[in-house]
Design a protein around this motif. Structure first.
Motif, PDB file in Angstrom:
ATOM      1  N   LEU A 331     -38.709   4.983  -8.878  1.00 55.26           N
ATOM      2  CA  LEU A 331     -38.149   3.641  -8.701  1.00 55.26           C
ATOM      3  C   LEU A 331     -36.862   3.400  -9.495  1.00 55.26           C
ATOM      4  CD1 LEU A 331     -41.316   1.411  -8.409  1.00 55.26           C
ATOM      5  CD2 LEU A 331     -40.234   2.909  -6.739  1.00 55.26           C
ATOM      6  N   CYS A 333     -33.952   4.004  -8.376  1.00 56.90           N
ATOM      7  CA  CYS A 333     -33.011   3.394  -7.420  1.00 56.90           C
ATOM      8  C   CYS A 333     -33.249   1.888  -7.327  1.00 56.90           C
ATOM      9  CB  CYS A 333     -33.149   4.056  -6.047  1.00 56.90           C
ATOM     10  SG  CYS A 333     -34.845   4.148  -5.466  1.00 56.90           S
ATOM     11  N   PRO A 349     -39.745   3.522  -1.874  1.00 55.12           N
ATOM     12  CA  PRO A 349     -38.480   2.786  -1.786  1.00 55.12           C
ATOM     13  C   PRO A 349     -37.799   3.013  -0.436  1.00 55.12           C
ATOM     14  CG  PRO A 349     -38.182   4.760  -3.078  1.00 55.12           C
ATOM     15  CD  PRO A 349     -39.638   4.735  -2.697  1.00 55.12           C
ATOM     16  N   PRO A 367     -33.100  11.117  -9.919  1.00 51.24           N
ATOM     17  CA  PRO A 367     -33.346  12.390 -10.605  1.00 51.24           C
ATOM     18  C   PRO A 367     -33.726  13.520  -9.648  1.00 51.24           C
ATOM     19  CG  PRO A 367     -35.224  10.926 -10.889  1.00 51.24           C
ATOM     20  CD  PRO A 367     -34.166  10.135 -10.170  1.00 51.24           C
TER      21      PRO A 367
HETATM   22  S1  SF4 Z   1     -36.868   9.775  -6.674  1.00 53.68           S
HETATM   23 FE1  SF4 Z   1     -34.893   8.904  -6.144  1.00 53.68          FE
HETATM   24  S2  SF4 Z   1     -35.239   7.861  -4.195  1.00 53.68           S
HETATM   25 FE2  SF4 Z   1     -37.250   8.211  -5.119  1.00 53.68          FE
HETATM   26  S3  SF4 Z   1     -37.669   6.351  -6.308  1.00 53.68           S
HETATM   27 FE3  SF4 Z   1     -36.715   7.817  -7.726  1.00 53.68          FE
HETATM   28  S4  SF4 Z   1     -34.536   7.269  -7.630  1.00 53.68           S
HETATM   29 FE4  SF4 Z   1     -35.501   6.338  -5.828  1.00 53.68          FE
END
Ligand code: SF4
Ligand code: SF4
Length: 524
Positions: A331, A333, A349, A367
């Motif tokens: 999360l 993003c 997301p 990441p």
């Molecule tokens: S891995 Fe990337 S796309 Fe998935 S929640 Fe984390 S920041 Fe968002």
């Protein structure tokens, strides 16, 4: 209701929701209805003042707002019931609280020390005697005044001097009388005997005891010392965010200014934009007082609402897209998106395209590299740098990532002024400095760059709010790595400027080029 507006493709809601029922909110509603746009008011109080027949949700509040332009879904609470309300766009014109500014003068409120609105309403202490008593207005001495307050001060002072026969003083720092009719009002007040004392370099000394208030000052023009013992002193009132602002801010996930009004301190948001596309703040919601300011904001809000409902607001050419197979649901993003364009659907997301401003910050922060942000993906950018490198013969080759909001317009102005870019410099235009990840930086070095420069907006005026800060923190991260491997840390640097700083742009680039020339070409 049919609308005269030609809706953008896919628009599902063609109405406007207005939060608030004051004069500013009503003017916005009337302007939109004149354009045949359906309007829904959501107000905490009753519908007093709103034209009969208007669609009003009284004693109601919004607890959540999801979606993007043309397709917002508001969660509404009214009389213990919960329901949803669709909206194509939203404008918030909620009232703030008027609070007396007595503490700024070191005073407590008392029968003698009154908020300006009480004096304006004729509420004077019993001790005031016509023909004998003295009244003092402390106006704009502690902080910048505004024309609406100045009008109230002058009207009240005129009334006290002319109708109550009080010896009346207005002590002020900067009396702005440029607004509609203020100059005439000022002249009338002076003719009625009001004494205006302006303080440019000094300030009056104010003492207050149970028995009396004492105001001492030296007239800056004559050098004469005056001491007044007024029977009543009026202090300015300032507009402060009401407790409802916190709830609205949380429901709409808006960034606030330092005082708590619903528009961040960011020039890119003026006049009525917020950090969320299609949600606007007007009048008191952004800390403005007074009829003229509210009318101007109502006009600006009506134009902005019409533009977004017609799908004519400038939109970003590039949108982020999440690859759910690569996502580990950290999360990040969701947290970094200033525009609240990332929505969580059953703990996953998703980017809402209508809300995405195409800044690329989420892609650079992910990441897992799970966010596609074409055409700015690190591999594509690196390939572009390699191609550019092959085309150039200079031994020393540098790369500059330029924010489209600030550095690119500054560079374009520099070009128009006759600037020639250094031959070994490869410039890459990006939507936001915050879209540049550590991978972008490393990719540039791997492609043979001797130095990398990232230029973004000033941190406190970044269009993406934190884009420049993200860029700076990634550069610092890489510099720390360079320190550990004994590589010159200043081969990668960041800079900030505004879009009109063409000379600053040239200076930053020249300093960078000279520094990198001092380091020489990197080892192959
Ligand atoms: S891995 Fe990337 S796309 Fe998935 S929640 Fe984390 S920041 Fe968002
Ligand atoms: S690109 Fe920017 S606006 Fe779009 S989802 Fe990512 S952080 Fe939000």
């Amino acid at each position: 209701m049919a609308t005269d507006l030609e809706l953008k493709d896919g628009g599902v809601a063609d109405n406007v929701v207005i939060i608030g029922g004051n004069a500013c909110a009503r003017q916005i509603g009337e302007k939109m209805e004149a354009r045949n746009v359906p309007v829904v008011y959501i107000i905490r109080e009753t519908a007093a003042g709103i034209q009969p027949g208007a669609n009003v949700l009284e004693k109601a509040g919004v607890t959540d707002c999801r979606g993007g332009v043309g397709d917002f879904t508001l969660s509404v609470r009214q009389n213990g019931k919960r329901f949803t309300q669709r909206a194509g766009a939203v404008v918030i014109a909620e009232n703030g609280d008027l609070r007396p500014d007595h503490e700024a003068y070191g005073l407590d409120l008392s029968p003698r020390v009154r908020p300006l609105s009480e004096i304006a309403n004729g509420d004077l202490p019993d001790t005031v005697r016509p023909g004998e008593s003295v009244a003092v207005f402390l106006h704009g001495l502690a902080r910048e005044s505004n024309p609406a307050t100045t009008r109230t001060v002058m009207n009240s002072a005129l009334t006290l001097a002319r109708d109550k026969d009080l010896k009346t003083y207005v002590l002020t720092r900067n009396l702005k009388v440029a607004g509609n009719g203020l100059e005439k009002l000022y002249r009338s007040a002076r003719e009625a005997g009001v004494v205006f004392v302006k303080f440019t370099w000094t300030a009056p000394e104010i003492r207050c005891s149970h028995q009396e208030i004492q105001v001492s000052f030296t007239d800056e023009a004559t050098g004469v010392l005056f001491t007044l013992t007024p029977d009543v002193a009026a202090v300015d009132e300032i507009l402060a965010p009401s407790p409802a602002f916190k709830q609205i801010q949380a429901a709409f996930k808006l960034r606030t200014d330092s005082a708590g009004f619903l528009q961040a301190d960011n020039v890119h948001r003026f006049p009525v934009e917020t950090n969320r596309k299609g949600i606007f703040a007007a009048g008191p919601a952004r800390g403005l007082l007074g009829e003229h300011a509210w009318t101007a904001d109502a006009g600006a809000a009506a134009e902005a609402l019409t533009t977004v409902l017609q799908g004519k607001a400038p939109d970003s050419a590039h949108k982020a897209e999440i690859n759910r197979n690569q996502c580990v649901r950290c999360l990040t993003c969701y947290r970094v998106c200033t525009y609240r364009a990332v929505r969580i659907d059953i703990a996953r997301p998703r980017v809402i395209p209508e809300a995405c401003a195409g800044c690329g910050v989420c892609a650079a922060e992910c990441p897992r590299e799970a966010i596609r942000f074409n055409p700015y993906e690190p591999s594509a950018v690196s390939a572009g740098i390699v191609d550019a490198r092959l085309e150039r013969s200079e031994e020393l080759f540098t790369v500059a990532f330029l924010c489209g909001r600030s550095a690119v317009p500054a560079r374009e102005q520099a070009f128009r002024n006759g600037w020639n870019a250094p031959p070994g410099l490869f410039m890459i235009d990006v939507p936001c400095a915050g879209s540049i990840s550590v991978n972008h930086l490393l990719g540039a070095f791997q492609a043979g760059a001797g130095g990398v420069l990232v230029i973004g907006c000033h941190p406190d005026n970044c269009h993406s709010e934190n884009g420049t800060l993200h860029a700076k923190s990634r550069i610092k991260e890489l510099q720390n790595i360079f320190d550990k491997i004994d590589h010159p840390r200043d081969r990668v640097v960041s800079a900030s400027l505004a879009a009109n700083m063409d000379a600053g742009f040239v200076r930053i680039v020249e300093e960078f080029e000279n520094r990198i020339a001092g380091f020489g070409a990197p080892d192959k």
